[in-house]
Design a protein around this motif. Structure first.
Motif, PDB file in Angstrom:
ATOM      1  N   ASN A  10     111.898  12.277 -23.536  1.00  0.00           N
ATOM      2  CA  ASN A  10     111.047  12.612 -24.674  1.00  0.00           C
ATOM      3  C   ASN A  10     111.989  13.051 -25.790  1.00  0.00           C
ATOM      4  O   ASN A  10     112.998  13.718 -25.540  1.00  0.00           O
ATOM      5  CB  ASN A  10     110.090  13.742 -24.338  1.00  0.00           C
ATOM      6  CG  ASN A  10     108.891  13.264 -23.559  1.00  0.00           C
ATOM      7  OD1 ASN A  10     108.749  12.081 -23.271  1.00  0.00           O
ATOM      8  ND2 ASN A  10     108.018  14.183 -23.215  1.00  0.00           N
ATOM      9  N   SER A  12     112.563  14.597 -29.933  1.00  0.00           N
ATOM     10  CA  SER A  12     112.076  15.360 -31.074  1.00  0.00           C
ATOM     11  C   SER A  12     112.828  14.894 -32.309  1.00  0.00           C
ATOM     12  O   SER A  12     114.019  14.582 -32.246  1.00  0.00           O
ATOM     13  CB  SER A  12     112.314  16.857 -30.879  1.00  0.00           C
ATOM     14  OG  SER A  12     111.532  17.344 -29.806  1.00  0.00           O
ATOM     15  N   HIS A  14     113.960  16.101 -35.927  1.00  0.00           N
ATOM     16  CA  HIS A  14     114.183  17.330 -36.690  1.00  0.00           C
ATOM     17  C   HIS A  14     114.540  16.999 -38.136  1.00  0.00           C
ATOM     18  O   HIS A  14     115.250  16.021 -38.397  1.00  0.00           O
ATOM     19  CB  HIS A  14     115.340  18.139 -36.090  1.00  0.00           C
ATOM     20  CG  HIS A  14     115.066  18.647 -34.721  1.00  0.00           C
ATOM     21  ND1 HIS A  14     114.533  19.896 -34.492  1.00  0.00           N
ATOM     22  CD2 HIS A  14     115.234  18.075 -33.497  1.00  0.00           C
ATOM     23  CE1 HIS A  14     114.406  20.080 -33.179  1.00  0.00           C
ATOM     24  NE2 HIS A  14     114.820  18.991 -32.563  1.00  0.00           N
ATOM     25  N   SER A  47     114.101  16.069 -26.406  1.00  0.00           N
ATOM     26  CA  SER A  47     113.353  17.314 -26.618  1.00  0.00           C
ATOM     27  C   SER A  47     113.862  18.467 -25.776  1.00  0.00           C
ATOM     28  O   SER A  47     113.583  19.628 -26.082  1.00  0.00           O
ATOM     29  CB  SER A  47     111.865  17.083 -26.324  1.00  0.00           C
ATOM     30  OG  SER A  47     111.323  16.166 -27.244  1.00  0.00           O
ATOM     31  N   ASN A  50     117.216  22.160 -27.795  1.00  0.00           N
ATOM     32  CA  ASN A  50     116.599  22.896 -28.899  1.00  0.00           C
ATOM     33  C   ASN A  50     117.624  23.205 -29.968  1.00  0.00           C
ATOM     34  O   ASN A  50     118.710  23.695 -29.673  1.00  0.00           O
ATOM     35  CB  ASN A  50     115.996  24.211 -28.383  1.00  0.00           C
ATOM     36  CG  ASN A  50     114.845  23.966 -27.436  1.00  0.00           C
ATOM     37  OD1 ASN A  50     113.955  23.174 -27.718  1.00  0.00           O
ATOM     38  ND2 ASN A  50     114.868  24.627 -26.290  1.00  0.00           N
ATOM     39  N   VAL A  56     110.034  20.071 -37.274  1.00  0.00           N
ATOM     40  CA  VAL A  56     110.272  19.250 -36.083  1.00  0.00           C
ATOM     41  C   VAL A  56     108.974  18.557 -35.692  1.00  0.00           C
ATOM     42  O   VAL A  56     107.897  19.129 -35.802  1.00  0.00           O
ATOM     43  CB  VAL A  56     110.838  20.087 -34.909  1.00  0.00           C
ATOM     44  CG1 VAL A  56     109.851  21.148 -34.453  1.00  0.00           C
ATOM     45  CG2 VAL A  56     111.248  19.191 -33.749  1.00  0.00           C
ATOM     46  N   GLU A  57     109.113  17.308 -35.292  1.00  0.00           N
ATOM     47  CA  GLU A  57     108.020  16.517 -34.709  1.00  0.00           C
ATOM     48  C   GLU A  57     108.431  16.221 -33.279  1.00  0.00           C
ATOM     49  O   GLU A  57     109.413  15.502 -33.053  1.00  0.00           O
ATOM     50  CB  GLU A  57     107.842  15.197 -35.467  1.00  0.00           C
ATOM     51  CG  GLU A  57     106.921  15.259 -36.642  1.00  0.00           C
ATOM     52  CD  GLU A  57     105.453  15.297 -36.236  1.00  0.00           C
ATOM     53  OE1 GLU A  57     105.057  14.654 -35.245  1.00  0.00           O
ATOM     54  OE2 GLU A  57     104.708  15.986 -36.931  1.00  0.00           O
ATOM     55  N   ALA A  58     107.707  16.753 -32.317  1.00  0.00           N
ATOM     56  CA  ALA A  58     108.046  16.571 -30.903  1.00  0.00           C
ATOM     57  C   ALA A  58     107.185  15.475 -30.278  1.00  0.00           C
ATOM     58  O   ALA A  58     106.300  14.917 -30.930  1.00  0.00           O
ATOM     59  CB  ALA A  58     107.866  17.889 -30.159  1.00  0.00           C
ATOM     60  N   ASP A  59     107.465  15.188 -29.020  1.00  0.00           N
ATOM     61  CA  ASP A  59     106.651  14.289 -28.191  1.00  0.00           C
ATOM     62  C   ASP A  59     106.711  12.824 -28.618  1.00  0.00           C
ATOM     63  O   ASP A  59     105.693  12.159 -28.800  1.00  0.00           O
ATOM     64  CB  ASP A  59     105.184  14.753 -28.144  1.00  0.00           C
ATOM     65  CG  ASP A  59     105.047  16.132 -27.525  1.00  0.00           C
ATOM     66  OD1 ASP A  59     105.738  16.398 -26.531  1.00  0.00           O
ATOM     67  OD2 ASP A  59     104.262  16.948 -28.049  1.00  0.00           O
ATOM     68  N   TRP A  60     107.921  12.302 -28.745  1.00  0.00           N
ATOM     69  CA  TRP A  60     108.141  10.894 -29.025  1.00  0.00           C
ATOM     70  C   TRP A  60     108.837  10.245 -27.831  1.00  0.00           C
ATOM     71  O   TRP A  60     109.622  10.891 -27.143  1.00  0.00           O
ATOM     72  CB  TRP A  60     109.022  10.706 -30.255  1.00  0.00           C
ATOM     73  CG  TRP A  60     108.408  11.162 -31.535  1.00  0.00           C
ATOM     74  CD1 TRP A  60     108.393  12.438 -32.041  1.00  0.00           C
ATOM     75  CD2 TRP A  60     107.715  10.359 -32.492  1.00  0.00           C
ATOM     76  NE1 TRP A  60     107.733  12.469 -33.241  1.00  0.00           N
ATOM     77  CE2 TRP A  60     107.316  11.197 -33.543  1.00  0.00           C
ATOM     78  CE3 TRP A  60     107.411   8.999 -32.560  1.00  0.00           C
ATOM     79  CZ2 TRP A  60     106.619  10.735 -34.660  1.00  0.00           C
ATOM     80  CZ3 TRP A  60     106.718   8.534 -33.672  1.00  0.00           C
ATOM     81  CH2 TRP A  60     106.332   9.393 -34.702  1.00  0.00           C
ATOM     82  N   LYS A 105     104.646   8.080 -30.463  1.00  0.00           N
ATOM     83  CA  LYS A 105     104.219   9.341 -29.875  1.00  0.00           C
ATOM     84  C   LYS A 105     103.919   9.129 -28.394  1.00  0.00           C
ATOM     85  O   LYS A 105     103.392   8.083 -27.987  1.00  0.00           O
ATOM     86  CB  LYS A 105     102.980   9.873 -30.595  1.00  0.00           C
ATOM     87  CG  LYS A 105     103.255  10.356 -32.009  1.00  0.00           C
ATOM     88  CD  LYS A 105     104.213  11.519 -32.046  1.00  0.00           C
ATOM     89  CE  LYS A 105     103.496  12.804 -32.244  1.00  0.00           C
ATOM     90  NZ  LYS A 105     104.379  13.963 -32.372  1.00  0.00           N
TER      91      LYS A 105
END
Length: 124
Positions: A10, A12, A14, A47, A50, A56-60, A105
């Motif tokens: 997964n 993220s 940034h 992901s 950190n 930040v857009e996570a879950d890709w 996503k």
């Protein structure tokens, strides 16, 4: 027929200020992408890593176009993005010297794989 490989990680995405230093742990990641413009720095990393960022857009998840791709090939990214756009699936695209990566996503990855397969792409 083009082959895409679904990566297990997964990711993220940034966003950092243009004058930011790249955190050292980014360079230790098994895979990362850094883009810098006159206005921002974007970093894509697993992901599990950190870093401090402005947003930040996570879950890709990433689909790698299995390459290397010849620079004379045209329309690869356009064709894939059209298939996914027709299914209302947003993407974040990254190109490297040898290939392209299409991030979707995580909650849409099964729909993306299904749509690509229906349009004669092999997904492994």
């Amino acid at each position: 027929m083009l082959t895409l490989k679904l990566l297990k990680e997964n990711f993220s995405i940034h966003s950092l200020a243009v004058d930011s230093k790249i955190p050292a742990k980014v360079f230790d990641a098994p895979i990362y992408f850094i883009g810098k413009t006159y206005d921002e720095v974007s970093i894509v990393i697993p992901s599990s890593i950190n870093i401090d960022s402005e947003d930040v857009e996570a879950d890709w998840q990433a689909l790698e176009v299995v390459g290397p791709l010849d620079f004379n090939l045209t329309g690869i990214l356009s064709s894939i993005s059209t298939v996914l756009a027709n299914e209302k699936i947003s993407i974040f695209a990254i190109s490297t010297f040898d290939t392209d990566y299409i991030l979707v996503k995580t909650n849409k990855v099964n729909d993306a794989v299904s749509a690509l397969r229906k349009n004669h792409y092999q997904v492994i």
